[in-house]
Write a protein that holds these residues in place. Structure first.
Motif, PDB file in Angstrom:
ATOM      1  N   GLN A 125       0.822  -1.275   0.066  1.00 55.37           N
ATOM      2  CA  GLN A 125       0.029  -0.187  -0.122  1.00 55.37           C
ATOM      3  C   GLN A 125       0.849   1.541   0.004  1.00 55.37           C
ATOM      4  O   GLN A 125       0.482   2.311  -0.760  1.00 55.37           O
ATOM      5  CB  GLN A 125      -0.866  -0.106   1.108  1.00 55.37           C
ATOM      6  N   ARG A 149       1.243   4.085  -3.161  1.00 56.47           N
ATOM      7  CA  ARG A 149       0.892   5.503  -2.635  1.00 56.47           C
ATOM      8  C   ARG A 149       2.241   6.295  -3.245  1.00 56.47           C
ATOM      9  O   ARG A 149       2.021   7.472  -3.926  1.00 56.47           O
ATOM     10  CB  ARG A 149       0.743   5.898  -1.255  1.00 56.47           C
ATOM     11  N   GLU A 196       1.925   9.292  -6.159  1.00 59.59           N
ATOM     12  CA  GLU A 196       2.169  10.619  -6.031  1.00 59.59           C
ATOM     13  C   GLU A 196       3.514  11.041  -6.732  1.00 59.59           C
ATOM     14  O   GLU A 196       3.374  12.382  -7.070  1.00 59.59           O
ATOM     15  CB  GLU A 196       2.460  10.646  -4.484  1.00 59.59           C
ATOM     16  N   CYS A 250      -4.276   9.219  -4.790  1.00 62.08           N
ATOM     17  CA  CYS A 250      -4.809   8.057  -3.826  1.00 62.08           C
ATOM     18  C   CYS A 250      -5.561   8.771  -2.579  1.00 62.08           C
ATOM     19  O   CYS A 250      -5.855   8.157  -1.681  1.00 62.08           O
ATOM     20  CB  CYS A 250      -3.553   7.623  -3.039  1.00 62.08           C
ATOM     21  N   LEU A 253       1.146  10.967   0.858  1.00 60.68           N
ATOM     22  CA  LEU A 253       1.870  10.453   1.531  1.00 60.68           C
ATOM     23  C   LEU A 253       2.563  11.522   2.436  1.00 60.68           C
ATOM     24  O   LEU A 253       3.088  11.316   3.672  1.00 60.68           O
ATOM     25  CB  LEU A 253       2.630   9.564   1.053  1.00 60.68           C
TER      26      LEU A 253
END
Length: 270
Positions: A201, A205, A209, A244, A248
Motif C-alpha cells: 500500500q 501511494r 504521488e 490516492c 503520503l
C-alpha cells in the motif's frame, strides 16, 4: 535499455543509426526535472562509442555570459579554427576570447560552428549533447539551434535536453516529450532502490504521488523510516488530495524530491 524508456531509447537508436549512415539529425528532449532527460543523454553517449561525442551543460549562473555554453565545446574546434574563412574565424575567435580586435558577430559564429561540425563529422560521425538547455546563454543556444536547422547531409546528431520548450530558439525543432514511467516499471524501480521491506500500500501511494518521475521515486522514500516503508506509517494531517485521496508527504516535499540532487543521481535515474 533504461527501465521504462524502451520507446525513447528506440528513437535515439534510430537517430544514431541515421547519423552513422550520413544523415543529420536534431532532437529536443523535453520533460520535468528528474524525469530522466540526462539519463537518456548518457544512454545516447554510451551507444555512440564509435562516434565523436561532445557535450555541454547549461549553467544557471552563466546564463548572462555570452557564448559560455559554446565555450564548453571549444576543444575540438580550436585545432581547426585556422581553416575557417577569415570572417568566421575572427567571429568565433572573438566569441572564445582569442581575438580582442573583432566583435563576435552571432551569424558568423553560427556559420563557423556549422562548418566546424561538418568538418569534424568527415572524420567520424559527430554527436553533440546539450543538457539543461533552459540555462544555456542566449548566444550559445542561438548558435547551436542555427546549426540544427541548417545541417543536411552531414553525419551530425545534435540533441538538447530542456525542461520546457519555452525558448524561442528551440521552438520548431523536432522534439520528444518525456513523461513518467508506467506503474509497473515504477514498482520495479522502487524494489531495486529499497532493500528493506516495502508495504504494497505504501509502495502504491509513492508510485501514485510521484507520477512515475524516476528521481522522485528514488528520493521520496529517503524521507521515510524503515518502519514507515514496511507499513507503519500514519498519514497524519491531510494535505491537498492526490491520486490516492491524500498525500503520503506534503506536495512541497514531493517537489523537493524531484528537484533536489538532479545532477547528483543522474546515473540512477531511468
Amino acid at each position: 535499455m533504461l527501465r521504462g524508456r524502451t520507446t525513447e531509447c528506440r528513437r535515439l537508436d534510430q537517430l544514431l543509426a541515421e547519423t552513422r549512415s550520413g544523415r543529420s539529425g536534431t532532437l529536443v528532449i523535453c520533460g520535468e526535472p528528474g524525469i530522466g532527460k540526462s539519463a537518456l543523454l548518457d544512454y545516447l553517449a554510451e551507444q555512440a562509442s564509435d562516434c565523436h561525442v561532445v557535450r555541454a551543460w547549461g549553467v544557471e549562473s552563466e546564463m548572462e555570459l555570452a557564448f559560455a555554453g559554446l565555450h564548453q565545446l571549444r576543444a575540438p574546434m580550436l585545432d581547426r579554427l585556422e581553416r575557417l574563412p577569415p570572417p568566421q574565424r575572427d567571429a568565433l575567435g572573438a566569441a572564445f576570447g582569442l581575438d580582442a580586435e573583432h566583435s563576435p558577430d552571432r551569424f558568423m559564429v553560427g556559420m563557423a560552428v556549422l562548418m566546424l561540425f561538418s568538418e569534424l563529422a568527415q572524420e567520424q560521425p559527430l554527436v553533440c549533447l546539450v543538457d539543461d538547455a533552459q540555462w544555456l546563454d542566449q548566444a550559445s543556444v542561438q548558435a547551436l539551434s542555427f546549426v540544427g536547422r541548417r545541417m543536411l547531409a552531414e553525419p551530425v546528431l545534435l540533441v538538447f535536453a530542456v525542461r520546457e520548450i519555452d525558448r524561442r530558439e528551440l521552438v520548431g525543432l523536432p522534439e520528444m516529450v518525456v513523461t513518467g514511467i508506467d506503474d509497473k516499471d515504477a514498482r520495479l524501480l522502487l524494489a531495486l532502490a529499497i532493500r528493506g521491506q516495502l508495504d504494497a500500500q505504501v509502495r502504491d501511494r509513492i508510485v501514485a504521488e510521484t507520477r512515475g518521475n524516476p528521481l522522485a521515486l528514488l528520493e521520496l522514500p529517503r524521507g521515510l523510516t524503515p518502519a514507515q516503508l514496511a507499513g507503519g506509517f500514519n498519514p497524519g494531517p491531510r494535505h491537498s488530495p492526490g491520486p490516492c485521496g491524500q498525500l503520503l508527504l506534503p506536495r512541497r516535499q514531493v517537489q523537493t524530491a524531484i528537484t533536489s540532487g538532479e545532477g547528483l543521481r543522474r546515473s540512477a535515474v531511468c
